[in-house]
Design a protein around this motif. Structure first.
Motif, PDB file in Angstrom:
ATOM      1  N   THR A   4      31.253  18.474 -30.420  1.00  0.00           N
ATOM      2  CA  THR A   4      29.911  18.766 -30.922  1.00  0.00           C
ATOM      3  C   THR A   4      29.113  19.388 -29.793  1.00  0.00           C
ATOM      4  O   THR A   4      29.567  19.449 -28.656  1.00  0.00           O
ATOM      5  N   ASN A   5      27.942  19.905 -30.117  1.00  0.00           N
ATOM      6  CA  ASN A   5      27.072  20.441 -29.084  1.00  0.00           C
ATOM      7  C   ASN A   5      25.628  20.346 -29.533  1.00  0.00           C
ATOM      8  O   ASN A   5      25.342  20.235 -30.716  1.00  0.00           O
ATOM      9  N   GLY A   6      24.764  20.350 -28.551  1.00  0.00           N
ATOM     10  CA  GLY A   6      23.334  20.347 -28.810  1.00  0.00           C
ATOM     11  C   GLY A   6      22.747  21.667 -28.359  1.00  0.00           C
ATOM     12  O   GLY A   6      23.467  22.650 -28.172  1.00  0.00           O
ATOM     13  N   ALA A   7      21.454  21.691 -28.164  1.00  0.00           N
ATOM     14  CA  ALA A   7      20.787  22.915 -27.730  1.00  0.00           C
ATOM     15  C   ALA A   7      21.117  23.257 -26.282  1.00  0.00           C
ATOM     16  O   ALA A   7      21.100  24.428 -25.902  1.00  0.00           O
ATOM     17  N   MET A   8      21.437  22.219 -25.470  1.00  0.00           N
ATOM     18  CA  MET A   8      21.645  22.454 -24.040  1.00  0.00           C
ATOM     19  C   MET A   8      23.050  22.148 -23.535  1.00  0.00           C
ATOM     20  O   MET A   8      23.422  22.599 -22.462  1.00  0.00           O
ATOM     21  N   ARG A   9      23.860  21.365 -24.293  1.00  0.00           N
ATOM     22  CA  ARG A   9      25.151  20.928 -23.771  1.00  0.00           C
ATOM     23  C   ARG A   9      26.228  20.879 -24.835  1.00  0.00           C
ATOM     24  O   ARG A   9      25.954  20.665 -26.002  1.00  0.00           O
ATOM     25  N   HIS A  10      27.474  21.080 -24.401  1.00  0.00           N
ATOM     26  CA  HIS A  10      28.666  20.802 -25.205  1.00  0.00           C
ATOM     27  C   HIS A  10      29.088  19.370 -24.915  1.00  0.00           C
ATOM     28  O   HIS A  10      28.902  18.868 -23.805  1.00  0.00           O
ATOM     29  N   CYS A  11      29.721  18.707 -25.886  1.00  0.00           N
ATOM     30  CA  CYS A  11      30.248  17.358 -25.700  1.00  0.00           C
ATOM     31  C   CYS A  11      31.752  17.379 -25.953  1.00  0.00           C
ATOM     32  O   CYS A  11      32.217  17.920 -26.954  1.00  0.00           O
ATOM     33  N   TYR A  12      32.497  16.795 -25.020  1.00  0.00           N
ATOM     34  CA  TYR A  12      33.955  16.755 -25.079  1.00  0.00           C
ATOM     35  C   TYR A  12      34.431  15.312 -25.120  1.00  0.00           C
ATOM     36  O   TYR A  12      33.856  14.451 -24.464  1.00  0.00           O
ATOM     37  N   ARG A  13      35.509  15.055 -25.863  1.00  0.00           N
ATOM     38  CA  ARG A  13      36.145  13.736 -25.834  1.00  0.00           C
ATOM     39  C   ARG A  13      37.018  13.679 -24.581  1.00  0.00           C
ATOM     40  O   ARG A  13      37.643  14.664 -24.205  1.00  0.00           O
ATOM     41  N   MET A  14      37.049  12.505 -23.983  1.00  0.00           N
ATOM     42  CA  MET A  14      37.809  12.358 -22.751  1.00  0.00           C
ATOM     43  C   MET A  14      38.385  10.947 -22.685  1.00  0.00           C
ATOM     44  O   MET A  14      37.791  10.006 -23.187  1.00  0.00           O
ATOM     45  N   LYS A  15      39.573  10.820 -22.114  1.00  0.00           N
ATOM     46  CA  LYS A  15      40.189   9.512 -21.841  1.00  0.00           C
ATOM     47  C   LYS A  15      40.536   9.485 -20.366  1.00  0.00           C
ATOM     48  O   LYS A  15      40.866  10.499 -19.777  1.00  0.00           O
ATOM     49  N   LYS A  16      40.465   8.283 -19.809  1.00  0.00           N
ATOM     50  CA  LYS A  16      40.766   8.134 -18.387  1.00  0.00           C
ATOM     51  C   LYS A  16      41.787   7.019 -18.224  1.00  0.00           C
ATOM     52  O   LYS A  16      41.577   5.904 -18.675  1.00  0.00           O
ATOM     53  N   ILE A  17      42.888   7.358 -17.594  1.00  0.00           N
ATOM     54  CA  ILE A  17      43.892   6.355 -17.262  1.00  0.00           C
ATOM     55  C   ILE A  17      43.918   6.246 -15.746  1.00  0.00           C
ATOM     56  O   ILE A  17      44.100   7.231 -15.040  1.00  0.00           O
ATOM     57  N   ALA A  18      43.722   5.045 -15.255  1.00  0.00           N
ATOM     58  CA  ALA A  18      43.754   4.820 -13.823  1.00  0.00           C
ATOM     59  C   ALA A  18      45.194   4.760 -13.340  1.00  0.00           C
ATOM     60  O   ALA A  18      46.056   4.184 -13.990  1.00  0.00           O
ATOM     61  N   THR A  19      45.436   5.352 -12.203  1.00  0.00           N
ATOM     62  CA  THR A  19      46.745   5.253 -11.570  1.00  0.00           C
ATOM     63  C   THR A  19      46.802   3.938 -10.806  1.00  0.00           C
ATOM     64  O   THR A  19      45.899   3.655 -10.020  1.00  0.00           O
ATOM     65  N   PRO A  20      47.824   3.140 -11.043  1.00  0.00           N
ATOM     66  CA  PRO A  20      47.866   1.848 -10.350  1.00  0.00           C
ATOM     67  C   PRO A  20      48.097   2.032  -8.853  1.00  0.00           C
ATOM     68  O   PRO A  20      48.854   2.909  -8.444  1.00  0.00           O
TER      69      PRO A  20
END
Length: 82
Positions: A4-20
């Protein structure tokens, strides 16, 4: 691809996996994979020229940094007075 996006920014889905860490003893926690990774939303400022492209200028990077500082300040004062 932004979800999605607004007037000023795009929005992205993100996942974060920590490296042990190599010395970690809890390897099961790090082996869950994408299905158990935390979900995040990443936002990127848009260029103000009607092209709907992401702004990678130093001013945009400074604006993102200032947004993060503002969120930490708001959380600090909310915790203190609420």
């Amino acid at each position: 691809e932004p979800f999605t996006n607004g007037a000023m920014r795009h929005c992205y889905r993100m996942k974060k996996i920590a490296t042990p860490p190599k010395h970690s003893s809890n390897h099961r926690f790090h082996s869950y994979g994408w299905s158990h990774a935390f979900n995040y939303v990443a936002k990127a400022y848009l260029v103000d020229d009607g092209t709907n492209s992401v702004d990678t200028s130093q001013e945009a990077k400074n604006a993102v940094f200032n947004d993060v500082v503002l969120q930490y300040e708001a959380a600090h004062w909310a915790e203190k007075f609420n």
